[in-house]
Scaffold this motif. Structure first.
Motif, PDB file in Angstrom:
ATOM      1  N   ASP A   1      -9.109   9.410   7.097  1.00  0.00           N
ATOM      2  CA  ASP A   1      -9.065  10.050   5.695  1.00  0.00           C
ATOM      3  C   ASP A   1      -9.502   9.088   4.607  1.00  0.00           C
ATOM      4  O   ASP A   1      -9.021   9.238   3.624  1.00  0.00           O
ATOM      5  CB  ASP A   1      -7.595  10.676   5.570  1.00  0.00           C
ATOM      6  N   GLY A   2     -10.171   8.023   5.203  1.00  0.00           N
ATOM      7  CA  GLY A   2     -10.595   7.146   4.066  1.00  0.00           C
ATOM      8  C   GLY A   2     -10.148   6.165   3.575  1.00  0.00           C
ATOM      9  O   GLY A   2     -10.491   5.599   2.555  1.00  0.00           O
ATOM     10  N   PHE A   3      -8.949   5.584   4.245  1.00  0.00           N
ATOM     11  CA  PHE A   3      -8.025   4.560   3.608  1.00  0.00           C
ATOM     12  C   PHE A   3      -8.509   3.260   4.269  1.00  0.00           C
ATOM     13  O   PHE A   3      -8.303   3.256   5.481  1.00  0.00           O
ATOM     14  CB  PHE A   3      -6.655   4.915   3.447  1.00  0.00           C
ATOM     15  N   VAL A   4      -8.280   2.172   3.490  1.00  0.00           N
ATOM     16  CA  VAL A   4      -8.528   0.820   4.078  1.00  0.00           C
ATOM     17  C   VAL A   4      -7.120   0.049   3.969  1.00  0.00           C
ATOM     18  O   VAL A   4      -7.033  -1.105   4.561  1.00  0.00           O
ATOM     19  CB  VAL A   4      -9.471  -0.099   3.177  1.00  0.00           C
ATOM     20  N   ALA A   5      -6.299   0.592   3.393  1.00  0.00           N
ATOM     21  CA  ALA A   5      -4.947   0.151   3.494  1.00  0.00           C
ATOM     22  C   ALA A   5      -3.899   1.080   2.844  1.00  0.00           C
ATOM     23  O   ALA A   5      -4.174   2.144   2.532  1.00  0.00           O
ATOM     24  CB  ALA A   5      -4.575  -1.218   2.686  1.00  0.00           C
ATOM     25  N   ARG A   6      -2.593   0.792   3.136  1.00  0.00           N
ATOM     26  CA  ARG A   6      -1.524   1.749   2.879  1.00  0.00           C
ATOM     27  C   ARG A   6      -1.449   1.371   1.282  1.00  0.00           C
ATOM     28  O   ARG A   6      -1.786   0.394   0.774  1.00  0.00           O
ATOM     29  CB  ARG A   6      -0.157   1.511   3.667  1.00  0.00           C
ATOM     30  N   PRO A   7      -0.372   2.186   0.631  1.00  0.00           N
ATOM     31  CA  PRO A   7      -0.132   1.882  -0.754  1.00  0.00           C
ATOM     32  C   PRO A   7       0.397   0.613  -1.276  1.00  0.00           C
ATOM     33  O   PRO A   7      -0.102  -0.134  -2.198  1.00  0.00           O
ATOM     34  CB  PRO A   7       0.779   3.104  -1.344  1.00  0.00           C
ATOM     35  N   ASP A   8       0.999   0.190   0.047  1.00  0.00           N
ATOM     36  CA  ASP A   8       1.675  -1.107  -0.523  1.00  0.00           C
ATOM     37  C   ASP A   8       0.562  -2.572  -0.124  1.00  0.00           C
ATOM     38  O   ASP A   8       1.091  -3.540   0.210  1.00  0.00           O
ATOM     39  CB  ASP A   8       3.044  -1.519   0.275  1.00  0.00           C
ATOM     40  N   ASP A   9      -0.546  -2.015   0.278  1.00  0.00           N
ATOM     41  CA  ASP A   9      -1.753  -3.007   0.584  1.00  0.00           C
ATOM     42  C   ASP A   9      -1.430  -3.381   2.326  1.00  0.00           C
ATOM     43  O   ASP A   9      -2.442  -4.129   2.861  1.00  0.00           O
ATOM     44  CB  ASP A   9      -1.427  -4.457  -0.209  1.00  0.00           C
ATOM     45  N   SER A  10      -0.646  -2.911   2.855  1.00  0.00           N
ATOM     46  CA  SER A  10      -0.478  -3.420   4.203  1.00  0.00           C
ATOM     47  C   SER A  10      -1.298  -2.321   4.955  1.00  0.00           C
ATOM     48  O   SER A  10      -1.751  -1.309   4.814  1.00  0.00           O
ATOM     49  CB  SER A  10       0.953  -2.939   4.968  1.00  0.00           C
ATOM     50  N   VAL A  11      -1.937  -2.925   6.211  1.00  0.00           N
ATOM     51  CA  VAL A  11      -2.969  -2.215   6.922  1.00  0.00           C
ATOM     52  C   VAL A  11      -2.577  -1.308   7.895  1.00  0.00           C
ATOM     53  O   VAL A  11      -3.401  -0.790   8.590  1.00  0.00           O
ATOM     54  CB  VAL A  11      -4.035  -3.306   7.420  1.00  0.00           C
ATOM     55  N   GLY A  12      -1.176  -1.313   8.446  1.00  0.00           N
ATOM     56  CA  GLY A  12      -0.756  -0.354   9.447  1.00  0.00           C
ATOM     57  C   GLY A  12      -1.567  -0.746  10.743  1.00  0.00           C
ATOM     58  O   GLY A  12      -1.892  -1.813  11.134  1.00  0.00           O
ATOM     59  N   PRO A  13      -1.991   0.319  11.242  1.00  0.00           N
ATOM     60  CA  PRO A  13      -2.771   0.403  12.580  1.00  0.00           C
ATOM     61  C   PRO A  13      -4.132   0.187  12.425  1.00  0.00           C
ATOM     62  O   PRO A  13      -4.863   0.139  13.477  1.00  0.00           O
ATOM     63  CB  PRO A  13      -2.306   1.804  13.104  1.00  0.00           C
ATOM     64  N   LEU A  14      -4.629  -0.150  11.341  1.00  0.00           N
ATOM     65  CA  LEU A  14      -5.953  -0.095  11.056  1.00  0.00           C
ATOM     66  C   LEU A  14      -6.750  -1.391  11.765  1.00  0.00           C
ATOM     67  O   LEU A  14      -7.855  -1.351  12.026  1.00  0.00           O
ATOM     68  CB  LEU A  14      -6.559  -0.263   9.806  1.00  0.00           C
ATOM     69  N   PHE A  15      -5.945  -2.465  12.316  1.00  0.00           N
ATOM     70  CA  PHE A  15      -6.458  -3.587  12.905  1.00  0.00           C
ATOM     71  C   PHE A  15      -6.079  -3.512  14.273  1.00  0.00           C
ATOM     72  O   PHE A  15      -6.269  -4.632  15.064  1.00  0.00           O
ATOM     73  CB  PHE A  15      -6.153  -4.924  12.148  1.00  0.00           C
ATOM     74  N   ASP A  16      -5.373  -2.694  14.689  1.00  0.00           N
ATOM     75  CA  ASP A  16      -4.927  -2.457  16.128  1.00  0.00           C
ATOM     76  C   ASP A  16      -6.112  -2.893  17.217  1.00  0.00           C
ATOM     77  O   ASP A  16      -5.885  -3.219  18.081  1.00  0.00           O
ATOM     78  CB  ASP A  16      -4.264  -1.058  16.603  1.00  0.00           C
TER      79      ASP A  16
ATOM     80  N   GLU B   1      -2.095   8.277   2.661  1.00  0.00           N
ATOM     81  CA  GLU B   1      -2.141   7.810   1.285  1.00  0.00           C
ATOM     82  C   GLU B   1      -2.560   6.408   1.726  1.00  0.00           C
ATOM     83  O   GLU B   1      -2.478   5.817   2.475  1.00  0.00           O
ATOM     84  CB  GLU B   1      -0.735   8.024   0.631  1.00  0.00           C
ATOM     85  N   GLY B   2      -2.889   5.823   0.501  1.00  0.00           N
ATOM     86  CA  GLY B   2      -3.317   4.461   0.399  1.00  0.00           C
ATOM     87  C   GLY B   2      -4.353   4.165  -0.448  1.00  0.00           C
ATOM     88  O   GLY B   2      -4.702   4.909  -1.560  1.00  0.00           O
ATOM     89  N   ILE B   3      -5.002   3.048  -0.206  1.00  0.00           N
ATOM     90  CA  ILE B   3      -6.422   2.589  -0.909  1.00  0.00           C
ATOM     91  C   ILE B   3      -7.592   2.989  -0.430  1.00  0.00           C
ATOM     92  O   ILE B   3      -7.722   2.830   0.844  1.00  0.00           O
ATOM     93  CB  ILE B   3      -6.109   1.308  -1.472  1.00  0.00           C
ATOM     94  N   ARG B   4      -8.276   3.649  -1.112  1.00  0.00           N
ATOM     95  CA  ARG B   4      -9.613   4.186  -0.407  1.00  0.00           C
ATOM     96  C   ARG B   4     -10.771   3.189  -0.378  1.00  0.00           C
ATOM     97  O   ARG B   4     -10.889   2.447  -1.279  1.00  0.00           O
ATOM     98  CB  ARG B   4     -10.101   5.481  -1.141  1.00  0.00           C
ATOM     99  N   TYR B   5     -11.430   3.328   0.517  1.00  0.00           N
ATOM    100  CA  TYR B   5     -12.827   2.606   0.647  1.00  0.00           C
ATOM    101  C   TYR B   5     -13.747   3.125  -0.444  1.00  0.00           C
ATOM    102  O   TYR B   5     -14.212   2.378  -1.127  1.00  0.00           O
ATOM    103  CB  TYR B   5     -13.507   2.779   1.938  1.00  0.00           C
ATOM    104  N   LEU B   6     -14.027   4.241  -0.158  1.00  0.00           N
ATOM    105  CA  LEU B   6     -15.221   4.869  -0.970  1.00  0.00           C
ATOM    106  C   LEU B   6     -14.551   5.866  -2.155  1.00  0.00           C
ATOM    107  O   LEU B   6     -14.567   7.063  -1.847  1.00  0.00           O
ATOM    108  CB  LEU B   6     -16.184   5.657  -0.202  1.00  0.00           C
ATOM    109  N   ASP B   7     -14.034   5.189  -3.220  1.00  0.00           N
ATOM    110  CA  ASP B   7     -13.547   6.161  -4.349  1.00  0.00           C
ATOM    111  C   ASP B   7     -14.573   5.929  -5.441  1.00  0.00           C
ATOM    112  O   ASP B   7     -15.040   5.193  -5.745  1.00  0.00           O
ATOM    113  CB  ASP B   7     -12.177   5.546  -4.630  1.00  0.00           C
ATOM    114  N   ASP B   8     -14.645   7.343  -6.176  1.00  0.00           N
ATOM    115  CA  ASP B   8     -14.908   7.404  -7.620  1.00  0.00           C
ATOM    116  C   ASP B   8     -16.550   6.849  -7.595  1.00  0.00           C
ATOM    117  O   ASP B   8     -17.077   6.052  -8.412  1.00  0.00           O
ATOM    118  CB  ASP B   8     -14.408   6.619  -8.465  1.00  0.00           C
TER     119      ASP B   8
END
Lengths: 195, 195
Positions: free
Chosen positions: B13-28, B162-169
């Motif tokens: 869904d286009g997020f590079v991090a959670r709202p708190d800047d943590s990456v959760g499972p993105l680098f698993d 939710e979080g910080i999007r890679y390709l926003d705006d």
């Protein structure tokens, strides 16, 4: 057992339509090749790459049932009585069908009051086939409710910048690695939802 | 001529991090295989699939320069003096380096007042290599300014919600069909920006 999926043409930044509901270049790949596909219930002939034709033929072969929201049903006027892929279609709606709804249709439409019942009824008639849930909002509701088996994305190499998102406001969900079908002007990705 | 890219691990869904800047499972996927990769300047050994190892080896071989924003530089404290992949690094910032900035570094850091000049300087030192623009906001600015040659996505089969999007705006941009490298727990997609 049927497989409940949602499938959308999606821009690289996650949009299924522009803010005005138009799809811009998202369906350009329907005319990016020379292999003809005529999906039942579609008012057009696609000319796609051999890879995308394989993708379409599988969807056609496995078609079982269709679930949509009332907004989409009204917007398309019930696809003029011919639902996508010509399958039994379940419309999630509290309201009765439109008064001018045509009596003769190619496939039965059923109006169901809630999403969970609609998916259950669709699953029951789909056999081993695919139940396709349409409308971004409905797909999101299915994801949140744990009703979706697979997420399919026809990823189109374009950025739209704004519009209607496919996967908005869902909870954290893990999926399998995708099956990838590499078309022309589109990459077909199919993910299984992990439970 | 160098190739200016941005590259992110991105949820479906286009997020590079959670709202708190943590990456959760993105680098698993950095630990999803048994092929060791030790990227220069990284404080860790990756254990990835053979496909992802190929992806990494190419990035390492073609590494040329790195462009980042001041926020990322400050957040990582300049990567402790060892920038990612050990390449010349251009920090877009109007402010001078921190007073306690270490004198000995593996690669030179240059503070540049504006993005366009930073990309130009990075391109000049990168030769035929890759200039990697980091930080989602900086990547978006590059896209809007037409400074990006390629968009790379390490697409991770997870929805964050939710979080910080890679390709926003960004504005509407067309891209090529992708080069696809199919890893374990990640799909590496590389798109060329069409001008």
């Amino acid at each position: 057992m049927a497989t409940v999926i949602s499938s959308f043409c999606t821009s690289l930044d996650g949009f299924v339509a522009r803010p005005d509901d138009s799809v811009g270049p998202l369906f350009d790949w329907h005319h990016s090749g020379d292999v003809e596909v005529r999906p039942p219930g579609y008012p057009l002939t696609l000319r796609v790459s051999e890879a995308s034709a394989r993708h379409w033929r599988e969807m056609i072969e496995r078609r079982g049932a269709f679930v949509c929201g009332r907004r989409l049903f009204d917007h398309t006027r019930g696809w003029g009585g011919r639902p996508p892929l010509g399958v039994p279609t379940f419309v999630v709606s509290h309201r009765p069908p439109p008064a001018d709804w045509p009596a003769r249709t190619e496939a039965p439409y059923t109006f169901v009051g809630d999403l969970e019942s609609a998916v259950a009824k669709a699953t029951a008639v789909a056999g081993e086939g695919i139940v396709s849930v349409s409308g971004a909002n409905l797909a999101q509701q299915c994801l949140r409710a744990g009703l979706l088996d697979e997420v399919w994305m026809d990823l189109v190499p374009v950025l739209l910048g704004e519009g209607i998102r496919y996967l908005d406001d869902v909870k954290e969900v893990r999926l399998s690695d995708p099956t990838i079908i590499n078309g022309a002007g589109v990459t077909h990705l199919r993910y299984r939802v992990e439970r």
